[in-house]
Enzyme design. Structure first.
Site, short mmCIF file in Angstrom:
data_model
loop_
_atom_site.label_atom_id
_atom_site.label_comp_id
_atom_site.label_asym_id
_atom_site.label_seq_id
_atom_site.Cartn_x
_atom_site.Cartn_y
_atom_site.Cartn_z
N LYS A 118 28.33 -19.32 -66.32
CA LYS A 118 29.24 -19.85 -67.37
C LYS A 118 28.56 -19.02 -68.43
O LYS A 118 27.66 -19.06 -68.66
CB LYS A 118 29.30 -21.14 -67.69
CG LYS A 118 30.23 -21.59 -66.73
CD LYS A 118 30.73 -23.08 -67.25
CE LYS A 118 31.66 -23.76 -66.16
NZ LYS A 118 33.11 -23.85 -66.35
N ASN A 123 34.52 -21.38 -70.72
CA ASN A 123 34.85 -21.68 -69.03
C ASN A 123 35.26 -20.39 -68.58
O ASN A 123 35.68 -20.04 -67.43
CB ASN A 123 36.26 -22.52 -68.97
CG ASN A 123 36.40 -23.09 -67.68
OD1 ASN A 123 35.47 -22.97 -66.89
ND2 ASN A 123 37.32 -23.71 -67.27
N ILE A 445 35.05 -35.86 -50.27
CA ILE A 445 35.05 -35.80 -51.68
C ILE A 445 36.57 -35.98 -52.46
O ILE A 445 36.69 -36.67 -53.54
CB ILE A 445 34.58 -34.44 -52.37
CG1 ILE A 445 33.10 -34.13 -51.88
CG2 ILE A 445 34.62 -34.51 -54.01
CD1 ILE A 445 32.03 -35.17 -52.10
N GLY A 446 37.80 -35.83 -51.55
CA GLY A 446 38.80 -36.41 -51.85
C GLY A 446 39.96 -35.46 -51.53
O GLY A 446 40.85 -35.93 -50.71
N SER A 447 40.02 -34.22 -52.06
CA SER A 447 41.04 -33.52 -51.59
C SER A 447 41.09 -32.91 -49.83
O SER A 447 39.98 -32.84 -49.65
CB SER A 447 41.63 -32.08 -52.51
OG SER A 447 40.13 -31.45 -52.41
N CYS A 530 42.34 -16.78 -63.60
CA CYS A 530 42.80 -17.34 -64.92
C CYS A 530 42.98 -18.72 -64.90
O CYS A 530 43.43 -19.20 -63.93
CB CYS A 530 44.01 -16.68 -65.71
SG CYS A 530 43.88 -14.87 -65.46
N HIS A 655 31.51 -38.08 -58.55
CA HIS A 655 31.28 -36.78 -57.96
C HIS A 655 30.83 -35.74 -58.99
O HIS A 655 31.51 -35.45 -59.86
CB HIS A 655 32.42 -36.34 -56.89
CG HIS A 655 32.18 -34.86 -56.59
ND1 HIS A 655 31.54 -34.38 -55.67
CD2 HIS A 655 32.84 -33.89 -56.97
CE1 HIS A 655 31.55 -33.27 -55.59
NE2 HIS A 655 32.79 -32.92 -56.04
N GLU A 679 27.13 -31.98 -55.11
CA GLU A 679 27.02 -30.75 -54.32
C GLU A 679 25.44 -30.19 -54.22
O GLU A 679 24.71 -30.21 -55.36
CB GLU A 679 27.88 -29.68 -55.25
CG GLU A 679 27.58 -28.23 -54.62
CD GLU A 679 26.90 -27.55 -55.53
OE1 GLU A 679 26.25 -26.38 -55.18
OE2 GLU A 679 26.41 -28.04 -56.72
N HIS A 708 33.08 -23.42 -49.63
CA HIS A 708 33.47 -22.28 -49.77
C HIS A 708 33.65 -21.32 -48.95
O HIS A 708 34.73 -20.29 -49.03
CB HIS A 708 32.54 -21.66 -50.75
CG HIS A 708 32.46 -22.16 -52.22
ND1 HIS A 708 31.81 -23.05 -52.56
CD2 HIS A 708 33.31 -21.86 -53.31
CE1 HIS A 708 32.23 -23.71 -53.65
NE2 HIS A 708 33.09 -22.94 -54.32
N1 GLN Z 1 38.43 -34.97 -56.07
C1 GLN Z 1 38.38 -33.39 -56.21
C2 GLN Z 1 38.69 -32.71 -55.04
O1 GLN Z 1 38.18 -33.30 -53.99
C3 GLN Z 1 36.95 -33.01 -57.05
C4 GLN Z 1 37.07 -31.35 -57.18
C5 GLN Z 1 35.91 -30.99 -57.88
O2 GLN Z 1 34.90 -31.58 -57.67
N2 GLN Z 1 36.12 -30.17 -58.51
O3 GLN Z 1 39.21 -31.80 -54.81
ZN ZN Z 2 33.31 -30.79 -56.57
#
Ligand code: GLN
Ligand code: ZN
Length: 772
Positions: A118, A123, A445-447, A530, A655, A679, A708
């Site tokens: 960064k 950002n 983590i969620g998604s 962007c 998280h 992470e 990634h």
């Molecule tokens: N809960 C979000 C996901 O799993 C967290 C994303 C993130 O840490 N940037 O996508």
């Molecule tokens: Zn994350």
């Protein structure tokens, strides 16, 4: 009095550069076509600023990817691993440049990209220069000269903008031991002198040198470098007029140093630190000119002319108009192009739009301020001043912004719990009675993958091509499949998958009061990428539940626990354009109260585990060390406001990812989340170093695989990482999870990777069951 601009956005009004770069990378257009696009963008920017009446118009603020990488190329600071790219005669300068930015996988080569990080507290991400001991530099690219000449071809004697030598070194990283990057300053300076001389001989009169570090904490060595560098430049080029710019912070303890440098003009950021003007005026030497950064280069609000004029008048009284320049506070790189492109009343109502200004409008503001502070402002400027006053006053009292109910809640903030009822050890027992989780519990983590289909449903829904019912049904089906897949893989704590979300901040902003959205408010994040941050314009509140529907639905499908999924207050704040009429802290607290309502509604709906993501908490850290403690205190408190009102047996997760957390680990612990997933696989669990001397008190899931790449990690490598973790963290505190959300992955590799991950957790359970 004169005006200048520090830098203009470069992505093109309609993100033309993004599109052209991506087409070039995928081989759809040739290099000449890409260069044509860049020429058009540059010329359009130059002309626009000329027409607005800006005196010194920046050039070399354009970049195909990043201006720090431009400097790296210009200075010939090419890391060894790219030399094979140059050997291929088919590659030219631009190919080498993109190879450094994005890596190179061609002609049997597989070379990693340079690191990205960064740019200060923005950002925007820059490409980190790499330095080795005794490294030499040589002028490799003529980009700066070429762009200067290009501007002249359309009749503009522009002001070249160059990242200063001290800041350039400070932005980089030593790639081997036994030296300090600042040791390279003499080698570097000779190339800088060559560039400056060449610009001067081509007719450049003013040159802007950016030294943002001059407004940050400096070591003695850096201070000495500043003195030596600018003395040398002055000696070699006595007639060159340098505008030395600082931004994003105040000069403070570096003020005497900054004022001692032999330059023509010093630029200071009076948006971040208006109070520094007084000290500067008290100490400024007689020959130095001052550039007043009074128009906010970091936010999208209209300038308050009245208060800017006060600052300008004050400077003018002492210095006289000849020694003053008016400017934006920083480069306008960090704001979108043109507010006139916002035409959708539904997302950005006219009342809110009238309070805003993008780059094009800000340039006009700079010119207007100059005229308004002159002896005889034009009638036109006076009309504009009147309109400005009206808009500012309208904003001050607007009922869109000020919500009495939110104000009442803020007044009663002290009554909101910021601590859980019991300490973590007790909570853990109570939670375990209900949750009955195994040792080394697994979660994500969620998604889950946002496939082409999921994205196309959303876009069809937004365009009105499918009904809300149909859209919901499709998402329900996807959620159900995702629950079943997780059950089959054997994950302990499930998630619903976040298919209803486009973006983790936008999704919440769209449902909260106080947020507006733009159509064209794009700013560069890195390279061709962007972002379009939401605009927090007013008091934030939650009209109705945000996520309960999806969490409850997912929980109804399974006998396993489903984790509710929220974005935390600091992250929502950090990734938005924020209000400038109240402190960030107050805005964070308003968001925190809204998230707290949601947490309580999830709890009421039977959700026993709730995750509040705060990946951006570290990014909000102020640039000056002395300000860190104050920030961390309110940031942690905002999280605690959102999380602390639940019952002891409700489990709160958080998280975090992709930041350096080691130095704030005690503050992270202070957030008192029952579980943190964090992470760390890319660094092979470097984070764990922090636990050598800090005992993290609560449960923690250090990420065991990088999300990634599509690569499927093996059970064995994850077991190794977990064993490493178990050496510094008691096994009873460890969770098993990936590094981050899986939305960018495909299903195939995701399922395979998670199977390996669950097997790794089982292996650990066996290993440790034997010990216990
Ligand atoms: N809960 C979000 C996901 O799993 C967290 C994303 C993130 O840490 N940037 O996508
Ligand atoms: Zn994350």
């Amino acid at each position: 009095m004169q005006t200048h601009n520090l830098g203009y956005p470069r992505i093109g009004k309609k993100r033309e550069l993004k599109k052209a770069c991506e087409q070039y990378w995928s081989g759809k257009i040739i290099q000449k076509e890409l260069l044509d696009v860049s020429r058009r963008i540059i010329n359009e920017n130059l002309k626009l600023q000329q027409e607005a009446g800006i005196d010194f118009i920046p050039v070399n603020d354009f970049s195909f990817y990043d201006h720090v990488l431009d400097m790296t190329l210009t200075l010939g600071a090419i890391p060894q691993r790219y030399h094979d790219v140059i050997l291929n005669k088919a590659n030219n300068e631009l190919d080498l440049y993109f190879a450094m930015a994005r890596g190179y996988q061609k002609d049997g080569l597989d070379i990693t990209a340079m690191e990205m990080t960064k740019w200060f507290d923005t950002n925007y991400h820059y490409i980190v220069p790499e330095f080795s001991k005794g490294q030499s530099f040589k002028l490799l690219s003529n980009k700066i000269i070429n762009e200067f000449i290009g501007a002249r071809q359309i009749g503009i004697n522009a002001k070249p903008v160059i990242l200063g030598p001290v800041s350039y070194l400070l932005l980089g990283k030593e790639k081997e031991e036994g030296f300090e990057k600042l040791d390279l300053i003499d080698n570097l300076l000779s190339v800088y002198l060559e560039i400056l001389k060449s610009l001067q001989s081509h007719g450049a009169e003013y040159i802007q040198i950016d030294e943002p570090f001059l407004a940050l904490d400096l070591t003695d060595k850096a201070k000495e470098a500043y003195t030596a560098v600018y003395a040398k430049i002055q000696k070699e080029l006595p007639n060159l007029k340098i505008i030395l710019t600082t931004y994003f912070e105040g000069l403070e303890d570096n003020l005497p140093l900054a004022l001692s440098l032999p330059v023509d003009t010093l630029h200071v950021d009076l948006i971040r630190k208006p109070e520094q003007l007084e000290n500067i005026l008290a100490a400024i030497p007689e020959n130095l000119k001052l550039s007043l950064g009074v128009v906010d280069g970091r936010n999208i609000w209209k300038n308050d002319f009245e208060s800017s004029l006060q600052l300008i008048r004050k400077a003018k009284e002492q210095l006289g108009e000849k020694r003053i320049l008016i400017a934006p506070s920083s480069s306008l790189l960090h704001v979108p192009y043109d507010l006139d492109l916002e035409t959708k009343e539904e997302s950005l109502p006219a009342e809110i739009k009238q309070w805003m200004a993008y780059a094009k409008q800000k340039i006009k503001e700079v010119a207007l301020l100059r005229d308004l502070s002159s002896e005889n402002p034009s009638a036109e400027s006076l009309v504009a001043f009147g309109e400005n006053k009206k808009a500012i006053e309208n904003k001050r009292i607007s009922t869109l912004i000020h919500d009495a109910k939110v104000q009442q809640q803020m007044d009663a903030l002290d009554a909101v719990p910021v601590s859980r009822q019991s300490a973590f050890t007790q909570r853990k027992v109570q939670q375990q009675e209900i949750l009955k989780l195994p040792l080394f519990p697994t979660t994500t983590i969620g998604s889950f993958p946002q496939t082409k289909e999921v994205r196309s449903w959303r876009s069809q829904f937004k365009k009105g091509e499918i009904s809300a019912e149909r859209y919901t049904d499709l998402l329900k089906e996807e959620t159900k499949n995702t629950i079943q897949r997780q059950e089959k893989i054997g994950i302990d704590v499930l998630v619903h998958g976040e298919f209803e979300r486009n973006d983790m901040v936008e999704y919440f902003g769209e449902q909260l009061k106080g947020f507006a959205f733009t159509e064209n408010g794009w700013v560069q994040s890195y390279g061709s990428r962007c972002v379009k941050p939401p605009v927090i314009y007013g008091d934030v509140s939650r009209p109705e539940p945000l996520t309960v529907f999806w969490s409850q639905y997912a929980q109804s499908l399974t006998s396993k626990w489903v984790k509710g999924m929220l974005t935390g207050p600091v992250t929502i704040l950090q990734w938005s354009f924020v209000r400038n009429d109240q402190s960030r802290k107050d805005t964070a607290n308003q968001i925190a109260l809204a998230i707290r309502d949601e947490v309580l509604d999830l709890e009421k709906a039977g959700i026993r585990i709730i995750q509040i993501d705060e990946p951006a908490i570290r990014e909000g850290l102020p640039l000056r060390k002395k300000d860190a403690a104050v920030y961390l205190k309110w940031a942690v408190l905002a999280f605690r406001i959102s999380a602390s009102s639940v019952k002891d047996d409700t489990q709160i997760h958080t998280h975090m990812c992709y930041s350096e957390f080691n130095d704030i680990i005690n503050h992270i612990a202070d957030m008192d989340a029952d579980v943190i997933t964090i992470e760390c696989s890319r660094s092979q669990m470097e984070l764990l170093d922090a636990f050598a001397d800090f005992e993290y008190p609560n449960d923690i899931g250090p990420g065991v695989y990088d999300i990634h790449a599509p690569r499927v990690p093996s059970k064995e490598e994850m077991v190794k990482l977990l064993e490493k973790a178990a050496k510094v963290i008691p096994s009873s505190q460890l969770w098993v999870n990936p590094d981050c959300g899986l939305k960018t992955r495909g299903w195939d590799e995701t399922e395979k990777a998670l199977i390996e991950m669950v097997n790794a957790a089982k292996e650990m359970q066996k290993e440790f069951a034997a010990i216990v």
